[in-house]
Design an enzyme around this catalytic site. Sequence first.
Site, mmCIF file in Angstrom:
data_model
loop_
_atom_site.group_PDB
_atom_site.id
_atom_site.type_symbol
_atom_site.label_atom_id
_atom_site.label_comp_id
_atom_site.label_asym_id
_atom_site.label_seq_id
_atom_site.Cartn_x
_atom_site.Cartn_y
_atom_site.Cartn_z
ATOM 1 N N TYR A 236 5.570 2.547 -7.237
ATOM 2 C CA TYR A 236 5.200 1.299 -6.571
ATOM 3 C C TYR A 236 6.452 0.691 -5.966
ATOM 4 C CZ TYR A 236 2.997 -3.383 -6.118
ATOM 5 O OH TYR A 236 2.498 -4.575 -5.660
ATOM 6 N N LYS B 253 2.714 3.784 -3.792
ATOM 7 C CA LYS B 253 2.147 2.557 -3.237
ATOM 8 C C LYS B 253 3.267 1.865 -2.482
ATOM 9 C CE LYS B 253 -0.135 -1.809 -4.436
ATOM 10 N NZ LYS B 253 -0.792 -2.616 -5.494
#
Length: 265
Positions: A132, A161
């Site tokens: 992320y 992400k």
Amino acid sequence: MKNLNVAIPTPLNDDETLYLDGFKPIVEHLKNNGIESLLISATTGEQHSMSIDERLQIIDYFNQQKFEGVELMFCVSATRTSEAIKLIQALEKSVFDIIMIGFPPYIQPTQQQAIFYVNELIKRTTKKVVLYNNPFRTGFNLSTESLNELVTQHPNLLGLKEEGDFNRHKNTRLPDDFIIFAGGDINFTAKINNGCNGLSSMVGNVYPKEIKQTFNDLLANKPVDLHKINELIDEVTRHQTIVNIKNHYNRLGIKAGTCRSPINA
């Protein structure tokens, strides 16, 4: 691994303590509306307002449930590697299918320090892993070189992400099944059209069917009503998204509760 997930809020009591039983109706509601993958304890879940013990309680709660027909992803992030390891070790024995590793907030590690952090966590799990990258909130931006090094080292690292510049990955050599999730919903249509092949959505809490349909149409190169979907996204993300999402669930009779102060002020 599903290429669309919805990041859900963490239900809280009025005194800001965890309301663990509040997760079940949220999970069931989204399942009933066609969502097949959920992200727990990330930004929408007010992760960094929670202690490690509170996050362990959430893992234990999900272990006690029998959620079927939905993929479960849990986000791990901490300023200390040792605390993140506690979460990884609990998740390795849990019902969660995927671990999302977020980078430490505020402390701004170097690229090599970030690689060390990820290596220390990934070597302790056999589960699928997604990174992320959220430079706006953490102050750290994973470089394409660091991403490539980590992907080369870890065959279970299957996604990213990306909340930063998604265009920079166009020339990065990634495995065919690697998923780059557009982080959040703002401009996600442009992100999908320019190389992202996944979406981690917040707006899907409020408009699950609309977000899923638009995402699938974009992947299939079908026309979408950009004006309509952008109106829905703006409605949910205007002012503070987490507050809007929790208010939505509360109006449905699904007790998501308040946010933690000062966001609830």
